[in-house]
Write an enzyme that holds these catalytic residues in place. Sequence first.
Site, PDB file in Angstrom:
ATOM      1  N   GLY A 196       8.861 -30.500 -29.550  1.00  0.00           N
ATOM      2  CA  GLY A 196      10.063 -29.774 -29.136  1.00  0.00           C
ATOM      3  C   GLY A 196      10.465 -28.782 -30.205  1.00  0.00           C
ATOM      4  O   GLY A 196       9.646 -28.380 -31.044  1.00  0.00           O
ATOM      5  N   ASN A 197      11.734 -28.423 -30.192  1.00  0.00           N
ATOM      6  CA  ASN A 197      12.179 -27.391 -31.141  1.00  0.00           C
ATOM      7  C   ASN A 197      12.510 -27.978 -32.516  1.00  0.00           C
ATOM      8  O   ASN A 197      12.734 -29.183 -32.657  1.00  0.00           O
ATOM      9  CB  ASN A 197      13.370 -26.616 -30.563  1.00  0.00           C
ATOM     10  CG  ASN A 197      14.619 -27.476 -30.476  1.00  0.00           C
ATOM     11  OD1 ASN A 197      15.262 -27.761 -31.486  1.00  0.00           O
ATOM     12  ND2 ASN A 197      14.949 -27.937 -29.274  1.00  0.00           N
ATOM     13  N   VAL A 200      15.994 -30.041 -33.275  1.00  0.00           N
ATOM     14  CA  VAL A 200      15.954 -31.459 -32.907  1.00  0.00           C
ATOM     15  C   VAL A 200      14.905 -32.175 -33.772  1.00  0.00           C
ATOM     16  O   VAL A 200      15.087 -33.342 -34.131  1.00  0.00           O
ATOM     17  CB  VAL A 200      15.679 -31.631 -31.392  1.00  0.00           C
ATOM     18  CG1 VAL A 200      15.530 -33.097 -31.031  1.00  0.00           C
ATOM     19  CG2 VAL A 200      16.798 -31.008 -30.578  1.00  0.00           C
ATOM     20  N   GLY A 201      13.862 -31.466 -34.150  1.00  0.00           N
ATOM     21  CA  GLY A 201      12.857 -32.043 -35.050  1.00  0.00           C
ATOM     22  C   GLY A 201      13.489 -32.581 -36.326  1.00  0.00           C
ATOM     23  O   GLY A 201      13.142 -33.654 -36.825  1.00  0.00           O
ATOM     24  N   GLU A 218       5.526 -31.786 -33.501  1.00  0.00           N
ATOM     25  CA  GLU A 218       4.824 -30.681 -32.836  1.00  0.00           C
ATOM     26  C   GLU A 218       5.889 -29.668 -32.449  1.00  0.00           C
ATOM     27  O   GLU A 218       6.566 -29.822 -31.436  1.00  0.00           O
ATOM     28  CB  GLU A 218       4.077 -31.198 -31.584  1.00  0.00           C
ATOM     29  CG  GLU A 218       2.940 -32.167 -31.879  1.00  0.00           C
ATOM     30  CD  GLU A 218       1.703 -31.472 -32.441  1.00  0.00           C
ATOM     31  OE1 GLU A 218       1.618 -30.233 -32.384  1.00  0.00           O
ATOM     32  OE2 GLU A 218       0.824 -32.187 -32.947  1.00  0.00           O
ATOM     33  N   CYS A 252       4.235 -23.286 -25.845  1.00  0.00           N
ATOM     34  CA  CYS A 252       4.477 -23.262 -27.295  1.00  0.00           C
ATOM     35  C   CYS A 252       3.495 -22.366 -28.037  1.00  0.00           C
ATOM     36  O   CYS A 252       3.847 -21.789 -29.054  1.00  0.00           O
ATOM     37  CB  CYS A 252       4.425 -24.675 -27.862  1.00  0.00           C
ATOM     38  SG  CYS A 252       2.851 -25.482 -27.547  1.00  0.00           S
TER      39      CYS A 252
HETATM   40  P1  NAD Z   1      13.676 -30.241 -24.865  1.00  0.00           P
HETATM   41  O1  NAD Z   1      15.018 -29.595 -24.765  1.00  0.00           O
HETATM   42  O2  NAD Z   1      13.095 -30.878 -23.656  1.00  0.00           O
HETATM   43  O3  NAD Z   1      13.759 -31.264 -26.088  1.00  0.00           O
HETATM   44  C1  NAD Z   1      12.649 -32.026 -26.476  1.00  0.00           C
HETATM   45  C2  NAD Z   1      13.042 -33.485 -26.496  1.00  0.00           C
HETATM   46  O4  NAD Z   1      14.052 -33.700 -27.468  1.00  0.00           O
HETATM   47  C3  NAD Z   1      13.596 -33.970 -25.167  1.00  0.00           C
HETATM   48  O5  NAD Z   1      12.961 -35.186 -24.816  1.00  0.00           O
HETATM   49  C4  NAD Z   1      15.068 -34.106 -25.416  1.00  0.00           C
HETATM   50  O6  NAD Z   1      15.666 -35.136 -24.658  1.00  0.00           O
HETATM   51  C5  NAD Z   1      15.119 -34.432 -26.888  1.00  0.00           C
HETATM   52  N1  NAD Z   1      16.381 -34.005 -27.496  1.00  0.00           N
HETATM   53  C6  NAD Z   1      17.058 -32.862 -27.232  1.00  0.00           C
HETATM   54  N2  NAD Z   1      18.172 -32.809 -28.003  1.00  0.00           N
HETATM   55  C7  NAD Z   1      18.197 -33.929 -28.752  1.00  0.00           C
HETATM   56  C8  NAD Z   1      19.089 -34.442 -29.741  1.00  0.00           C
HETATM   57  N3  NAD Z   1      20.183 -33.786 -30.107  1.00  0.00           N
HETATM   58  N4  NAD Z   1      18.777 -35.622 -30.313  1.00  0.00           N
HETATM   59  C9  NAD Z   1      17.682 -36.291 -29.952  1.00  0.00           C
HETATM   60  N5  NAD Z   1      16.799 -35.854 -29.023  1.00  0.00           N
HETATM   61  C10 NAD Z   1      17.049 -34.693 -28.427  1.00  0.00           C
HETATM   62  O7  NAD Z   1      12.577 -29.194 -25.323  1.00  0.00           O
HETATM   63  P2  NAD Z   1      12.720 -27.980 -26.296  1.00  0.00           P
HETATM   64  O8  NAD Z   1      12.999 -28.444 -27.667  1.00  0.00           O
HETATM   65  O9  NAD Z   1      13.565 -26.902 -25.713  1.00  0.00           O
HETATM   66  O10 NAD Z   1      11.193 -27.501 -26.203  1.00  0.00           O
HETATM   67  C11 NAD Z   1      10.838 -26.206 -26.514  1.00  0.00           C
HETATM   68  C12 NAD Z   1      10.399 -26.139 -27.964  1.00  0.00           C
HETATM   69  O11 NAD Z   1       9.324 -27.023 -28.161  1.00  0.00           O
HETATM   70  C13 NAD Z   1       9.883 -24.776 -28.359  1.00  0.00           C
HETATM   71  O12 NAD Z   1      10.285 -24.502 -29.668  1.00  0.00           O
HETATM   72  C14 NAD Z   1       8.390 -24.940 -28.288  1.00  0.00           C
HETATM   73  O13 NAD Z   1       7.665 -24.049 -29.080  1.00  0.00           O
HETATM   74  C15 NAD Z   1       8.225 -26.352 -28.742  1.00  0.00           C
HETATM   75  N6  NAD Z   1       7.005 -26.914 -28.209  1.00  0.00           N
HETATM   76  C16 NAD Z   1       6.022 -27.264 -29.080  1.00  0.00           C
HETATM   77  C17 NAD Z   1       4.825 -27.764 -28.591  1.00  0.00           C
HETATM   78  C18 NAD Z   1       3.718 -28.158 -29.503  1.00  0.00           C
HETATM   79  O14 NAD Z   1       2.802 -28.820 -29.029  1.00  0.00           O
HETATM   80  N7  NAD Z   1       3.760 -27.825 -30.776  1.00  0.00           N
HETATM   81  C19 NAD Z   1       4.654 -27.923 -27.223  1.00  0.00           C
HETATM   82  C20 NAD Z   1       5.691 -27.580 -26.377  1.00  0.00           C
HETATM   83  C21 NAD Z   1       6.866 -27.085 -26.873  1.00  0.00           C
END
Ligand code: NAD
Length: 465
Positions: A196-197, A200-201, A218, A252
């Site tokens: 994810g982003n 949140v990471g 990731e 991503c």
């Molecule tokens: P998302 O909003 O679905 O969040 C990802 C996960 O984090 C979800 O399961 C969500 O419930 C959880 N989450 C959200 N907020 C949270 C919080 N405050 N506390 C705990 N958990 C929380 O997805 P996203 O982050 O919008 O995804 C898009 C991002 O992910 C982009 O930056 C994209 O580049 C990256 N991405 C990376 C890869 C990779 O393989 N490297 C793949 C896909 C997406």
Amino acid sequence: MPPRTEISTTAVAATVHRLRATFTTGRTKPVAWRRAQLRALRSLLTDHADELQDALRADLGKSAMEAFSTEIGFTVHEIDHALAHLTSWLRPRRTRVPVALAPARAWIVREPLGTVLIISPWNYPVQLALAPLVGALAAGNCAVVKPSELAPATSAALARLLPLHLDRQAVAVVEGGVPETTALLEQRFDHIFYTGNGSVGRIVMTAAARHLTPLTLELGGKSPVVVEPGTDLAAAARRIAWGKFMNAGQTCVAPDYVLAVGETATALETHLAAAVRALYGADPATSPDYGRIVSTRHFDRLVGYLKDGRTVVGGGHDRDSRYLAPTVLADVDCGAPVMNEEIFGPVLPVVAVPDLDAAVSFITERDKPLALYAFTASASSKRRLMTETSSGALSFGVPNAHLTVPGLPFGGVGASGFGRYHGEYSVDIFSHTKAVLDKPLFPDTLRLAYPPLTAVKERLLRRLL
Ligand code: NAD
């Protein structure tokens, strides 16, 4: 009634406790169990492909073909690759012991970590939940899968299907958003795999630190494409447009922006416009192959980028259906948001740079990207990009495709994340690589090392070490 988070915390704690108890029994360790789970996951994907494709269409407007190739089929390939190689991946590997320690044998074994947590995002909600699960199961772990609440139809499908096909005592799905993920992160896991982003990471990493839990992040970022003169610009434009506008740019590893070297910018803009029309027709809104933006929040963010440059092609949008046309922008200001935030949508800025030196500086002055792409006919340019830049992956002549090569590790570096998976790398991530040494008591060659350390012993030891 207790507040929602309290319910979640109790239920989530019970789920994790159940999986930990399963792991303790040793049930997930035999290779036969792992194979059976992988085969069951494969059946889930093939038997319910239609249901999953419908869910992906509901969440993201994904065409059946794209849903199959980038999500369902992709994961089936991961499973087949794991089934074909699992025995050799799990075979203990011998390593030489130093003469001073002989006779002895040393080897390396992979052991499962325990109960792991997989948190996945919405953009490839099947692939990004299940491909890590392939690794977790192949390595003999119990796993909690947390799909994204922003892809609710797919989340519901996974929550229904996984318990039907997999060992319920070892795999659980926890649906929900921030409260549920927060409740999960309070539990102790043996590994956390987050996609994810980066914001949140950081939250996930902070939570993992409380239990000293190892993790994989990731993440995303801005993946550049370098286009040099001397390359076939029409062919390059076709591939860039294909990689960028797949899943409406919500990939991503999608090209984020183009660095057009030397005189290529104007011609490339024309070829990109032609490529968009060839792929999606004069009105992409009517193309069955073109997706939609996941939410109005992301739609509004993306529409905001349209003012950051001159529209070469696209720009059309409709908030009700969350449609944003495949858009190419030129003459962008490098200080504008579109050049400083991850775009993650169907907007492609083209930036003209005078030469490869400028392109390399542009890339290295910014966060290390998840992927770097280049279209060049020059071997020396390829060498320079290979040695002078750093990115999760580097690919010449094609965007996005590197992640379909099962022998290649997939992951980021720096701000784009850490840890790598796919194929054998997935088993590595979800295993502890244990060192084992076996030295017989007789003959007791260690006597040399026991005190009292005489001059004779020292001379001998110095010769051996
Ligand atoms: P998302 O909003 O679905 O969040 C990802 C996960 O984090 C979800 O399961 C969500 O419930 C959880 N989450 C959200 N907020 C949270 C919080 N405050 N506390 C705990 N958990 C929380 O997805 P996203 O982050 O919008 O995804 C898009 C991002 O992910 C982009 O930056 C994209 O580049 C990256 N991405 C990376 C890869 C990779 O393989 N490297 C793949 C896909 C997406």
